[in-house]
Design an enzyme around this catalytic site. Structure first.
Site, PDB file in Angstrom:
ATOM      1  NE  ARG B 295      -4.214  -1.962   1.595  1.00 51.86           N
ATOM      2  CZ  ARG B 295      -5.248  -2.335   2.336  1.00 51.86           C
ATOM      3  NH1 ARG B 295      -5.336  -1.943   3.602  1.00 51.86           N
ATOM      4  NH2 ARG B 295      -6.197  -3.090   1.826  1.00 51.86           N
ATOM      5  CE1 TYR B 438      -1.891  -0.502  -8.047  1.00 49.40           C
ATOM      6  CE2 TYR B 438      -1.978  -2.121  -9.797  1.00 49.40           C
ATOM      7  CZ  TYR B 438      -1.351  -1.060  -9.194  1.00 49.40           C
ATOM      8  OH  TYR B 438      -0.208  -0.566  -9.733  1.00 49.40           O
ATOM      9  CD  GLU B 439      -1.687  -4.429  -3.764  1.00 49.06           C
ATOM     10  OE1 GLU B 439      -2.093  -5.058  -2.785  1.00 49.06           O
ATOM     11  OE2 GLU B 439      -1.104  -4.962  -4.713  1.00 49.06           O
ATOM     12  N   GLY B 440      -6.678  -2.650  -2.447  1.00 46.38           N
ATOM     13  CA  GLY B 440      -7.729  -2.031  -1.637  1.00 46.38           C
ATOM     14  C   GLY B 440      -8.075  -0.687  -2.244  1.00 46.38           C
TER      15      GLY B 440
END
Lengths: 594, 594
Positions: B295, B438-440
């Site tokens: 993140r 992406y990645e949350g």
């Protein structure tokens, strides 16, 4: 994966319940356009948009246009769709009956444009450009030119373009180099190269009528030496049949971020035969007639994408099961709740909705004033003209900015699936993006607003908006039911008035101060205009809800108005502070340090 | 048309003058990383980014990846570039010396990541994913797994992936279906399908080490039944040589809006041999170690694009001649002034600049705290850990949101030329867009901030930011030179504190209230953090300017700080009002009406 249903219920709400389109038929020239006629036209337009144009949107993006041996091919299905479009009489809708048009009001036209832009923005550009060329030619062309070219353009068998930009000049048309040499027969020979010409070459029509800005040999320098010419792809015989190919050709097509099914061409004029439109050196005036119409139309492109992206995102949010509501499972039988239970997803959907519906109201209001400016008596007319001149840059910039914002919210709601081409949402973001740039970037629109429209006639244009809004606020200041809308509207309006005074004052002293405030001022203006329209929509909804069975529709309208006031309109406080801070920090920055 | 020069002067300013990277060598384990070592590393990194990676950015986007017979090919030149990258020792930079790494501090690593993301975001994803897998495996793998796999990954001859997402589950990992059956020999057989797997299959490395989330037969339902497995593309013999092809294959690659040179794969596991990482059913914990590192790295992707798009736009604005300054011609000898004379163009450039430089400072501050959390004594460590946990979602979401905003400002500055693919600016907008997802998604980051980080340890994490900022404001409240920065910072900080109290209070009563505030709260937090860092940058610049000959650099820094305070930070007032309005308008909206 996307789907699109024309928002007819909402379109009717805006046209008839909010903006009184029923009264159109009272205007001379619009006698036929009663609700009985408008309703079925809207339905037919919805049908062609949903069934013919929308299904070609994704495939058109993937396939794009191709150029081979000077011939541009549009994507598969576009020719047939264009034929269907012409057979339905759509190209002639807004045109003058004198040339075969149906003379429909702009209020109707703008809603049909919205549906087309939702369904297939790239497709819509082809007839859109023809419409722009029609406006220009019908306003400034000689009777002979009009007789020769307009009927076929109105019918849709010929299309139009506007050829302004050259590689070294876009915003600054004063730099343009394309030359026009007079011939003995009264025609001209054009030489030069134009770029970014939408629909410059394609396979949808039998002929393409280019409107071209160029310089005569004796032209003064700069913008005062620009003339406008009509230059057909094929020369036209006196009997209207097509003659020889003219000396204009497509040199290349651009590879772009989006609107890939729209051919964006480099057009080379090699001694092409052309005809003067209007007076020598007065070309910009004629071109601006077209440009103003186009700017409103480009704003509507943003609106179209806002609506389409909202529909796609709402459908996804209702269907996609993922996680649980923060306040406990809403659908415990299922493996997860639909993501529409999440407040952050609702925030994004409601933002899209508040923007799309607010922008629709603003677009129709501008169209109504355009109708009034053309079809009513002098007293009404001047006010209406003022209003249209004032809001044209706002409609263009605000609606396209919000169109892109909505498309990006749509992608965000869909997560990774929004980033995948086949799902269709990212195309909206790519397609919408150009609308913030062409027909004058949104920065240029903001400068037009603060630099031309504000000071014009000692601020007279402003009154066409400020007076009705101020009167509306005053008239409703005691209304308890409306207080939750009128109060924030009043606050935003006050900020707008103060910012206007500041921009006018500071801009008088130093034009760079007006320029530094321009973009934020336009947005402050636009959001305040939407607040005014949302308040009026809430007002109408409260009163209609009592007489109607369509309670849920009105309840959603009022709820969206509330969301707009509480969660979107506060942006204006930040914009206000930025504007009031002035432009010194920008202008003092050392150019070499960038 | 784009060009890229690594902003080494600014990177050194942030590392050494602002954040005291000179003191890194005092931390145990970082003894070697004195400025004498860091400087040449930065220069070498700049060189490979400018000369090797950046030239492949446009061509990689046009060519994309291809899948044929299960083999994914990266675009032309990527293999050679990756080899150069490995020969330079870059994959091992941040890794543990135990496995062949160089053990470099995160403060250094993050600046090299920024340069890579500026130069070629798609390329950067391949080693980026390996780094993520390295973090996870080195933290949770058995000694045997680490010995077998890490050295080759650190060397770069093998790469890594993280396989989480399945078609029906992204954010909600509890729904995942991929199964793992235990074998007699202690290994497992994986069956299932994963999608959106970056670098899932490609031709850059000899082996690909997949880290895969899956369920054991006895797994409890939901997130508590997820285990983590290592599943190599080729099985590995005891001597480290490659054995048979494993039962994992690429089913298809996605066609995406951007990062086209990065292969995004559907990966099918058909009874593939795999090895458990960590304990059964505890897979999420291990995966989140990786995710948190990722993140921060994704935030840096946004920073990289912000910087690159600024550079492209600034170069264009200096060169493009178009129109005249509003306050009279600046370059009367030339046909027009460069567009950089226009306040609105400067507004956009300075916004990009203020964001890029502010985000760089925030990224380095987070990296510094990460370094402290790993290499200092317990007292410092806990505070540093708290800070990293708190700002990870902010760095991810704010930097990626601003990255996209900057890329879009860059396009706007370039006008129509910004929309043309070959000019390179629109690619930044397409590439940057995925980082918000992406990645949350950034909405998930905002929920992490308000739902997990705020309430954790009764608000303790917050203190790691609030205390130093509050102390800084107090300490400098009497400083006349800094007043123009400290005052607006204080105002924004006050808003942040009030909003925090409101979110905590309302969220306790109703979690949907916290959710409704989350995105705007994260942005308010982020902009306030940038205001704090801009104030500190101005402070450092005032004092360094007196000792240095580099006056212009510091003057530009102070001018940008001023611009940020006066023209950008006011956004916080609107965000504050939106947050304080609460979430009722969202949650009350009838679901059926969407």
């Amino acid at each position: 994966m996307m789907s699109y249903k024309a928002p007819l219920r909402d379109i009717r709400f805006v046209l008839f319940e909010l903006m009184g389109a029923d009264e159109l038929a009272a205007l001379p020239g619009y006698e036929d356009f009663t609700r009985d006629l408008i309703d079925p036209i809207l339905e037919e337009a919805a049908k062609i948009c949903e069934e013919v144009l929308f299904p070609l949107n994704r495939s058109g993006d993937e396939e794009g246009c191709t150029l081979e041996n000077g011939v541009v091919r549009t994507p598969k299905g576009f020719r047939e769709a264009y034929q269907t479009y012409c057979e339905g009489g759509w190209p002639s809708l807004a045109c003058d009956p004198e040339f075969g048009g149906q003379g429909a009001p702009h209020m109707l036209g703008v809603m049909i444009e919205e549906m087309m832009c939702s369904a297939n923005l790239s497709f819509g550009l082809y007839p859109g450009l023809t419409q722009g060329a029609y406006v220009c030619l019908s306003g400034y062309g000689s009777d002979e030119l009009k007789r020769t070219y307009l009927p076929k353009m109105v019918e849709g068998v010929w299309s139009g373009t506007m050829c302004l930009t050259e590689p070294h000049c876009g915003t600054d048309l004063g730099l343009l180099r394309t030359r026009a040499e007079p011939e003995a027969d009264g025609s001209y020979r054009l030489s030069g190269s134009k770029m970014f010409i939408s629909a410059g070459e394609h396979d949808l029509t039998d002929n393409i009528i280019h409107l071209v800005l160029a310089r005569l040999p004796d032209a003064p320098k700069g913008v005062k030496g620009i003339s406008l010419f009509l230059c057909p792809k094929y020369l036209v015989h006196e009997d209207g049949s097509l003659g020889a190919r003219n000396g204009v050709s497509c040199g290349s097509i651009e590879h772009k971020m989006g609107i890939k099914a729209s051919a964006t061409c480099v057009m080379n004029f090699d001694g092409a035969t052309a005809f003067l439109i209007g007076e020598p050196h007065k070309g910009l005036r004629a071109m601006f007639a077209m440009m103003n119409a186009e700017r409103l139309a480009v704003g509507v492109q943003g609106l179209g994408v806002a609506e389409a992206s909202y529909q796609g995102a709402a459908a996804y949010a209702r269907e996609r099961l993922q996680g649980r509501s923060l306040s406990g499972a809403k659908d415990p039988e299922k493996p997860a709740d639909p993501i529409i239970v999440h407040p952050d997803v609702r925030r994004m959907l409601l933002t899209q909705r508040a923007y799309a519906e607010g922008c629709r109201a603003l677009a129709v209001l501008a169209a109504k004033q355009l109708d009034l400016s053309r079809h009513s008596d002098a007293a009404v007319r001047r006010d209406a003209e003022d209003f249209v001149a004032l809001v044209t840059p706002i409609v263009k910039a605000l609606l396209t900015d919000l169109g892109t914002e909505c498309a990006n919210l749509g992608m965000q709601i869909m997560g990774g699936h929004g980033y995948i081409r086949e799902n269709g949402m990212e195309q909206y973001a790519r397609d919408a993006r150009i609308a913030q740039i062409y027909e004058g970037t949104n920065g240029v629109q903001a400068l037009d607003l603060v630099g031309r429209k504000l000071p014009a006639h000692a601020g007279r244009l402003l009154r066409s908006f400020f007076h009705p809004v101020s009167a509306y606020i005053e008239a409703n200041s005691g209304d308890k039911q409306l207080a939750e809308f009128v109060q924030p509207l009043g606050k935003a309006f006050q900020r707008l008035q103060q910012a206007t005074a500041q921009v006018a004052r500071a801009g008088m002293r130093d034009p760079d101060e007006a320029g530094a405030a321009a973009s934020e001022y336009l947005r402050l203006f636009g959001l305040t205009a939407l607040a005014y329209l949302w308040t009026r929509m809430a007002e109408v909804s409260f009163s209609e809800a009592q007489k109607s069975e369509d309670e849920k529709f009105y309840a959603a309208k009022i709820a969206t108005a509330r969301f707009y006031m509480q969660r979107v309109l506060p942006q204006t406080s930040g914009l206000f502070s930025s504007i009031m801070a002035g432009g010194k920090t920008m202008m003092a920055f050392d150019e070499a340090a960038f």
